[in-house]
Motif scaffolding. Structure first.
Motif, short mmCIF file in Angstrom:
data_model
loop_
_atom_site.label_atom_id
_atom_site.label_comp_id
_atom_site.label_asym_id
_atom_site.label_seq_id
_atom_site.Cartn_x
_atom_site.Cartn_y
_atom_site.Cartn_z
N GLY A 87 18.99 -33.81 46.73
CA GLY A 87 18.96 -35.09 46.03
C GLY A 87 20.20 -35.32 45.19
N PHE A 88 20.73 -34.26 44.60
CA PHE A 88 21.96 -34.39 43.80
C PHE A 88 23.17 -34.64 44.69
N GLU A 89 23.22 -33.97 45.82
CA GLU A 89 24.31 -34.21 46.76
C GLU A 89 24.28 -35.67 47.25
N ALA A 90 23.09 -36.16 47.56
CA ALA A 90 22.94 -37.55 48.01
C ALA A 90 23.31 -38.53 46.89
N ALA A 91 22.92 -38.22 45.65
CA ALA A 91 23.25 -39.08 44.51
C ALA A 91 24.76 -39.16 44.33
N ALA A 92 25.44 -38.04 44.51
CA ALA A 92 26.90 -38.05 44.40
C ALA A 92 27.51 -38.95 45.48
N ALA A 93 27.02 -38.84 46.69
CA ALA A 93 27.54 -39.68 47.77
C ALA A 93 27.29 -41.15 47.48
N ARG A 94 26.07 -41.48 47.05
CA ARG A 94 25.74 -42.88 46.75
C ARG A 94 26.55 -43.40 45.57
N GLY A 95 26.90 -42.51 44.66
CA GLY A 95 27.68 -42.90 43.49
C GLY A 95 29.18 -42.89 43.72
N GLY A 96 29.59 -42.67 44.97
CA GLY A 96 31.01 -42.66 45.30
C GLY A 96 31.74 -41.46 44.72
N ALA A 97 31.02 -40.35 44.63
CA ALA A 97 31.57 -39.16 43.98
C ALA A 97 31.56 -37.96 44.92
N GLU A 98 32.27 -36.95 44.49
CA GLU A 98 32.31 -35.67 45.19
C GLU A 98 31.31 -34.73 44.52
N TYR A 99 30.56 -33.99 45.33
CA TYR A 99 29.66 -32.97 44.81
C TYR A 99 30.38 -31.63 44.87
N ARG A 100 30.45 -30.94 43.75
CA ARG A 100 31.14 -29.65 43.70
C ARG A 100 30.20 -28.63 43.07
N GLU A 101 29.86 -27.60 43.80
CA GLU A 101 28.99 -26.54 43.28
C GLU A 101 29.85 -25.34 42.90
N ILE A 102 29.76 -24.96 41.64
CA ILE A 102 30.46 -23.79 41.13
C ILE A 102 29.40 -22.84 40.61
N VAL A 103 29.37 -21.65 41.16
CA VAL A 103 28.33 -20.68 40.80
C VAL A 103 28.94 -19.62 39.89
N LEU A 104 28.36 -19.52 38.70
CA LEU A 104 28.75 -18.48 37.75
C LEU A 104 27.88 -17.27 38.05
N THR A 105 28.51 -16.15 38.39
CA THR A 105 27.75 -14.95 38.74
C THR A 105 27.94 -13.88 37.68
N VAL A 106 27.02 -12.95 37.69
CA VAL A 106 27.04 -11.82 36.77
C VAL A 106 26.21 -10.71 37.39
N GLU A 107 26.60 -9.47 37.15
CA GLU A 107 25.82 -8.34 37.65
C GLU A 107 24.47 -8.29 36.93
N LYS A 108 23.44 -7.78 37.61
CA LYS A 108 22.09 -7.77 37.04
C LYS A 108 22.00 -7.16 35.64
N PRO A 109 22.53 -5.96 35.41
CA PRO A 109 22.37 -5.38 34.06
C PRO A 109 23.00 -6.26 32.98
N ARG A 110 24.15 -6.83 33.27
CA ARG A 110 24.81 -7.70 32.30
C ARG A 110 24.02 -9.00 32.09
N MET A 111 23.42 -9.51 33.17
CA MET A 111 22.58 -10.70 33.06
C MET A 111 21.41 -10.44 32.12
N LEU A 112 20.76 -9.30 32.29
CA LEU A 112 19.61 -8.96 31.43
C LEU A 112 20.05 -8.81 29.98
N ASP A 113 21.21 -8.20 29.77
CA ASP A 113 21.75 -8.04 28.42
C ASP A 113 22.07 -9.39 27.79
N ARG A 114 22.73 -10.26 28.55
CA ARG A 114 23.08 -11.59 28.04
C ARG A 114 21.83 -12.39 27.69
N PHE A 115 20.82 -12.31 28.55
CA PHE A 115 19.59 -13.05 28.28
C PHE A 115 18.92 -12.52 27.01
N ALA A 116 18.86 -11.20 26.87
CA ALA A 116 18.25 -10.62 25.66
C ALA A 116 19.01 -11.03 24.41
#
Length: 181
Positions: A87-116
């Motif tokens: 739906g977001f990709e389609a909204a971008a197209a209808r809005g005359g925009a580019e859809y860009r997905e940027i994924v921020l990754t982190v290793e599991k142990p660091r993710m758990l630490d950051r969340f805590a």
């Protein structure tokens, strides 16, 4: 051409922080935090998943409307299934925009630490509603499952851009997002 910049990644990776930095530094950008929209829907705390579906419909309409003004939208939102973003990709197209997905990754142990650290830290109130949902859903066990789902999802998204955040400060992560947008 305006862009819908989807900052994807697990809880606690810094999506909201980077989205706020982007919004603060680019006039006219909408910081479209779907989790915040969900918290505006009555009963979301009792039935989060129903409210999330409604929140996404609202967010899609907001994204398209804002993109039509010629301005970017930055959206910090975890997604692990294609149907969650179509739906977001389609909204971008209808809005005359580019859809860009940027994924921020982190290793599991660091993710758990950051969340805590996040649930105990100075920004706890900002994320409290989502942190409570994660905690009720199993906390670290849920986060590890989400991490696995996201990793599998990335295999289906060859065009998304990935930013490994381990060892990066928010400013360094932001610089990488700017480079990849």
């Amino acid at each position: 051409m305006p862009r819908l910049i989807h900052l994807n990644g697990p809880s606690g990776v810094g999506k909201s922080t980077i989205a706020q930095l982007y919004t603060d530094r680019h006039a006219g950008v909408l910081n479209l935090d779907t989790d915040q929209i969900v918290s505006l829907i009555g009963g979301w705390q009792d039935d989060f998943w129903t409210a999330l579906r409604a929140g996404r419909v609202l967010a899609i309409a907001m994204a398209e409307t804002h993109l039509r003004t010629g301005h970017d939208v930055v959206m910090p939102q975890l997604t692990t299934r294609l149907e969650e973003i179509e739906g977001f990709e389609a909204a971008a197209a209808r809005g005359g925009a580019e859809y860009r997905e940027i994924v921020l990754t982190v290793e599991k142990p660091r993710m758990l630490d950051r969340f805590a650290r996040r649930i105990a830290g100075e920004h706890a109130a900002r994320h409290r509603h989502m942190d409570e949902i994660v905690t009720r859903g199993g906390g670290p066990i849920l986060l590890e499952r989400i991490h696995d789902h996201l990793t599998a999802y990335l295999g289906t998204r060859p065009d998304c851009r990935i930013v490994p955040t381990d060892g990066l400060s928010p400013e360094q992560t932001y610089a990488e997002v700017i480079r990849l947008r």
